[in-house]
Write a protein that holds these residues in place. Structure first.
Motif, mmCIF file in Angstrom:
data_model
loop_
_atom_site.group_PDB
_atom_site.id
_atom_site.type_symbol
_atom_site.label_atom_id
_atom_site.label_comp_id
_atom_site.label_asym_id
_atom_site.label_seq_id
_atom_site.Cartn_x
_atom_site.Cartn_y
_atom_site.Cartn_z
ATOM 1 N N LYS A 247 0.914 -1.150 -0.021
ATOM 2 C CA LYS A 247 -0.072 0.038 0.088
ATOM 3 C C LYS A 247 0.672 1.039 0.112
ATOM 4 O O LYS A 247 0.419 2.099 -0.598
ATOM 5 C CB LYS A 247 -0.832 -0.013 1.229
ATOM 6 C CG LYS A 247 -2.122 -0.932 1.105
ATOM 7 C CD LYS A 247 -2.945 -0.802 2.250
ATOM 8 C CE LYS A 247 -4.151 -1.833 2.272
ATOM 9 N NZ LYS A 247 -5.099 -1.673 3.431
ATOM 10 N N LYS A 248 1.807 1.223 0.746
ATOM 11 C CA LYS A 248 2.797 2.416 0.781
ATOM 12 C C LYS A 248 3.652 2.447 -0.528
ATOM 13 O O LYS A 248 3.644 3.656 -1.007
ATOM 14 C CB LYS A 248 3.747 2.234 1.868
ATOM 15 C CG LYS A 248 4.812 3.081 2.194
ATOM 16 C CD LYS A 248 5.853 3.057 3.049
ATOM 17 C CE LYS A 248 6.914 4.230 3.400
ATOM 18 N NZ LYS A 248 7.938 3.829 4.214
ATOM 19 N N GLN A 249 3.846 1.471 -1.299
ATOM 20 C CA GLN A 249 4.586 1.655 -2.532
ATOM 21 C C GLN A 249 3.846 2.087 -3.626
ATOM 22 O O GLN A 249 3.888 2.840 -4.300
ATOM 23 C CB GLN A 249 4.983 0.264 -2.900
ATOM 24 C CG GLN A 249 6.230 -0.266 -2.103
ATOM 25 C CD GLN A 249 6.985 -1.523 -2.508
ATOM 26 O OE1 GLN A 249 6.019 -2.544 -2.773
ATOM 27 N NE2 GLN A 249 8.100 -1.851 -2.027
ATOM 28 N N LYS B 218 0.951 3.929 -2.955
ATOM 29 C CA LYS B 218 0.755 5.348 -2.615
ATOM 30 C C LYS B 218 1.849 6.382 -2.938
ATOM 31 O O LYS B 218 1.632 7.352 -3.606
ATOM 32 C CB LYS B 218 0.525 5.680 -1.087
ATOM 33 C CG LYS B 218 0.336 6.914 -0.665
ATOM 34 C CD LYS B 218 0.350 7.166 0.882
ATOM 35 C CE LYS B 218 0.032 8.569 1.314
ATOM 36 N NZ LYS B 218 -0.148 8.628 2.739
ATOM 37 N N ASN B 219 3.229 5.887 -3.060
ATOM 38 C CA ASN B 219 4.269 6.661 -3.598
ATOM 39 C C ASN B 219 4.527 6.454 -5.254
ATOM 40 O O ASN B 219 5.418 6.950 -5.756
ATOM 41 C CB ASN B 219 5.559 5.937 -2.968
ATOM 42 C CG ASN B 219 5.549 6.401 -1.423
ATOM 43 O OD1 ASN B 219 5.028 7.250 -1.035
ATOM 44 N ND2 ASN B 219 6.404 5.583 -0.688
ATOM 45 N N GLY B 220 3.688 5.808 -5.858
ATOM 46 C CA GLY B 220 3.447 5.583 -7.226
ATOM 47 C C GLY B 220 4.380 4.428 -7.617
ATOM 48 O O GLY B 220 4.641 4.296 -9.013
ATOM 49 N N SER C 268 -6.764 0.263 -5.687
ATOM 50 C CA SER C 268 -6.478 1.496 -5.581
ATOM 51 C C SER C 268 -6.657 2.411 -6.529
ATOM 52 O O SER C 268 -6.117 3.698 -6.633
ATOM 53 C CB SER C 268 -4.783 1.405 -5.267
ATOM 54 O OG SER C 268 -4.583 0.815 -4.110
ATOM 55 N N ILE D 210 1.209 1.470 -12.353
ATOM 56 C CA ILE D 210 2.021 0.923 -11.307
ATOM 57 C C ILE D 210 2.538 -0.105 -11.839
ATOM 58 O O ILE D 210 1.936 -1.168 -11.958
ATOM 59 C CB ILE D 210 1.248 0.749 -10.001
ATOM 60 C CG1 ILE D 210 0.591 1.877 -9.527
ATOM 61 C CG2 ILE D 210 2.143 0.279 -8.949
ATOM 62 C CD1 ILE D 210 1.023 3.180 -8.954
#
Length: 219
Positions: free
Chosen positions: A51-53, A55-57, A115, A123
């Motif tokens: 999820k963090k990756q 969110k960072n694109g 997402s 992504i």
């Protein structure tokens, strides 16, 4: 289980110690062990990282396109652990029914879609390779362990012989000494001595007919 890294080997050694503690008969406490796979949303889960990756694109990093793992929700895991503890009479090793294994690459793709993005378009998924001691397929039992059903459909118990930890006590002592010295080679050697099923390339077991005692480490 067939541990291939220090974490898996140390978990198996802990099971042996807990089982011996229960069989010793000098405590009113019942000691049992519960084996299970990954818990979704836990601190060590891969999902928060994905999820963090996202969110960072991106990219979303997966070790291998064929790697699979078992997953369980936190509420279900907690309930089954408590039920297994209530069922235990002492010394059992319970194993939870985890269902079908999940391919991590497909999980990553699903999370990207959930997402609002398209995998490999918006992504990217990047395969970074398995780390040392990491397996493609998760194993919750060894070839020498037999699973026996219990009254609960999702809780099984391993029908395995108890371990005489007293025989292994000298090896545990040397293992602790190696850990204090941060001697990684010796740690792997002593774990291999305790666990023949531990796949530790380059380090032969120190159990043999000629040597009944563990080797002495240099100070």
């Amino acid at each position: 289980m067939n541990p291939a890294n220090i974490m898996g080997a140390s978990k198996r050694v802990s099971e042996m110690i807990v089982q011996h503690k229960s069989m010793a008969g000098n405590s009113a406490t019942r000691f049992v062990t519960v084996r299970f796979g990954n818990v979704i949303g836990s601190a060590g889960s891969v999902i928060p990282l994905f999820k963090k990756q996202i969110k960072n694109g991106g990219p979303v990093t997966v070790t291998h396109p064929e790697v699979v793992r078992y997953f369980m929700l936190i509420p279900e895991a907690c309930q089954l652990i408590l039920q297994a503890g209530a069922m235990g009479k002492g010394g059992e090793i319970f194993i939870l029914e985890m269902g079908a294994p999940v391919k991590i690459a497909e999980m990553a793709r699903d999370l990207i879609r959930f997402s609002g993005f398209e995998p490999d378009v918006d992504i990217k998924i990047e395969y970074v390779g398995l780390r040392p001691g990491e397996k493609l397929y998760e194993e919750l039992m060894t070839d020498h362990e037999n699973v026996v059903a219990t009254d609960h459909a999702k809780i099984m118990v391993l029908n395995c012989a108890s371990v005489d930890v007293e025989i292994l006590d000298p090896h545990f002592a040397m293992l602790k000494q190696a850990a204090r010295q941060r001697n990684q080679t010796a740690i792997r050697q002593y774990l291999k001595s305790i666990l023949p099923e531990y796949s530790c390339p380059g380090h032969a077991s120190m159990f043999s007919a000629e040597a009944e005692k563990p080797q002495t480490m240099q100070q």
